[in-house]
Design a protein around this motif. Structure first.
Motif, PDB file in Angstrom:
ATOM      1  N   GLU A  77       0.834  -1.197   0.000  1.00  0.00           N
ATOM      2  CA  GLU A  77       0.000   0.000   0.000  1.00  0.00           C
ATOM      3  C   GLU A  77       0.872   1.252   0.000  1.00  0.00           C
ATOM      4  O   GLU A  77       1.991   1.255   0.516  1.00  0.00           O
ATOM      5  N   VAL A  78       0.335   2.327  -0.590  1.00  0.00           N
ATOM      6  CA  VAL A  78       1.053   3.606  -0.631  1.00  0.00           C
ATOM      7  C   VAL A  78       1.327   4.077   0.801  1.00  0.00           C
ATOM      8  O   VAL A  78       0.440   4.057   1.661  1.00  0.00           O
ATOM      9  N   GLY A  79       2.586   4.453   1.052  1.00  0.00           N
ATOM     10  CA  GLY A  79       3.007   4.888   2.385  1.00  0.00           C
ATOM     11  C   GLY A  79       3.518   3.762   3.264  1.00  0.00           C
ATOM     12  O   GLY A  79       4.086   4.011   4.332  1.00  0.00           O
ATOM     13  N   GLN A  80       3.315   2.526   2.827  1.00  0.00           N
ATOM     14  CA  GLN A  80       3.736   1.380   3.640  1.00  0.00           C
ATOM     15  C   GLN A  80       5.233   1.117   3.480  1.00  0.00           C
ATOM     16  O   GLN A  80       5.786   1.211   2.385  1.00  0.00           O
ATOM     17  N   GLU A  81       5.879   0.788   4.599  1.00  0.00           N
ATOM     18  CA  GLU A  81       7.297   0.446   4.591  1.00  0.00           C
ATOM     19  C   GLU A  81       7.458  -1.066   4.468  1.00  0.00           C
ATOM     20  O   GLU A  81       6.696  -1.829   5.058  1.00  0.00           O
ATOM     21  N   VAL A 108       9.265   4.716  -5.353  1.00  0.00           N
ATOM     22  CA  VAL A 108       9.744   4.015  -4.169  1.00  0.00           C
ATOM     23  C   VAL A 108      10.923   4.786  -3.601  1.00  0.00           C
ATOM     24  O   VAL A 108      11.809   5.223  -4.340  1.00  0.00           O
ATOM     25  N   GLU A 109      10.912   4.954  -2.279  1.00  0.00           N
ATOM     26  CA  GLU A 109      11.995   5.670  -1.596  1.00  0.00           C
ATOM     27  C   GLU A 109      12.696   4.719  -0.631  1.00  0.00           C
ATOM     28  O   GLU A 109      12.050   3.963   0.100  1.00  0.00           O
ATOM     29  N   GLU A 110      14.014   4.747  -0.663  1.00  0.00           N
ATOM     30  CA  GLU A 110      14.791   3.935   0.273  1.00  0.00           C
ATOM     31  C   GLU A 110      15.097   4.779   1.502  1.00  0.00           C
ATOM     32  O   GLU A 110      15.627   5.892   1.394  1.00  0.00           O
ATOM     33  N   ARG A 111      14.761   4.244   2.693  1.00  0.00           N
ATOM     34  CA  ARG A 111      14.927   5.038   3.905  1.00  0.00           C
ATOM     35  C   ARG A 111      15.235   4.119   5.083  1.00  0.00           C
ATOM     36  O   ARG A 111      14.449   3.233   5.413  1.00  0.00           O
ATOM     37  N   ASP A 112      16.402   4.333   5.693  1.00  0.00           N
ATOM     38  CA  ASP A 112      16.792   3.592   6.900  1.00  0.00           C
ATOM     39  C   ASP A 112      16.676   2.076   6.724  1.00  0.00           C
ATOM     40  O   ASP A 112      16.157   1.367   7.594  1.00  0.00           O
TER      41      ASP A 112
END
Length: 269
Positions: A77-81, A108-112
């Motif tokens: 889902e959009v916003g899901q990590e 898609v964003e890569e974060r932590d």
């Protein structure tokens, strides 16, 4: 017989265990290159679909990309990590190509250490970079090359760790393989198993013939007459090939291990 392990620590520990079991060995470290060649095809998914009839392997890869896209979008889902381990339960080059395209699109964003889905762009609009190993292409090489594919060569210099078992006795080699099971890679263990079979059989045959042929040239000639040596093991057949230079080296190994003595053209067992 050479056993490959994954680290210097494993190499040293395996070497110590083999030595404690009375098995002659030596640890070996090698730095060597790994060279891989790929053909890279780039373009929007929709454009590549139009080109796919010219190269069936391209069509197969695009189908895999479509399946990966449907799977990801269905469960994400959009916003899901999502952690990478969840997205890649096993190696999947098609999914990797898709994720790379989504990151390039900003979807898609890569974060932590996790990936976050920002939006769900249409598959047709995604810019893909598909790579095909040249050694797997065979007759489709020309077809992909006609799609303006780019040749990419990847050169990796890496360290490899081995333990060389210096025995030829069948029982000692079998013991070494049993000890090595928890340290060595699966591929290396399989290769080492057949190496152990071949080394022990060749050693036994040389020592058997050396009882009859006390001159080295006669022994080598007798060995060449029976080459290849065939042995059946667990329902499989192993053919052992060698040449005169190989036999010369193997005689030196047997002499080092104390099985025979070679001086000039004379042999003592």
């Amino acid at each position: 017989m050479r056993l490959e392990v994954l680290s210097r620590e494993d190499m040293n520990e395996l070497s110590r265990k083999l030595s404690r079991a009375g098995i002659m060995n030596r640890p070996v470290e090698e730095t060597k290159p790994e060279i891989e060649h790929y053909l890279i095809v780039r373009g929007k998914y929709s454009k590549l679909v139009e080109l796919s009839p010219k190269a069936p392997i391209l069509g197969e890869e695009l189908e895999a990309i479509q399946l990966a896209y449907e799977e990801l979008m269905r469960d994400w889902e959009v916003g899901q990590e999502k952690p990478l381990s969840e997205l890649f339960g096993e190696p999947d080059l098609s999914k990797l190509s898709l994720i790379t395209a989504l990151i390039g699109e900003g979807a898609v964003e890569e974060r932590d250490g996790v990936l976050v889905l920002r939006n769900k762009p249409p598959l047709d609009n995604l810019e893909l970079e598909l790579r095909f190993p040249i050694d797997e292409l065979e007759e489709e090489l020309d077809e992909l090359d006609n799609l303006n594919a780019t040749l990419i060569t990847e050169y990796t210099l890496s360290k490899h760790y081995y333990v060389e078992v210096l025995e030829v006795d069948r029982e000692l080699l079998e013991n070494a393989l049993e000890i090595a099971e928890e340290y060595t890679t699966d591929e290396s263990l399989v290769e080492a198993t057949f190496d152990a079979i071949a080394r022990s059989v060749l050693a036994e045959k040389i020592l058997e013939l050396a009882e009859k042929h006390r001159r080295k040239n006669e022994l080598v000639e007798a060995l060449m007459e029976i080459e290849p040596i065939t042995v059946e093991t667990d329902g499989d057949r192993v053919n052992i090939y060698y040449d005169e230079d190989t036999v010369e080296d193997f005689l030196k190994t047997l002499q080092t291990l104390g099985y025979l003595k070679v001086k000039g053209n004379r042999i003592w067992v």
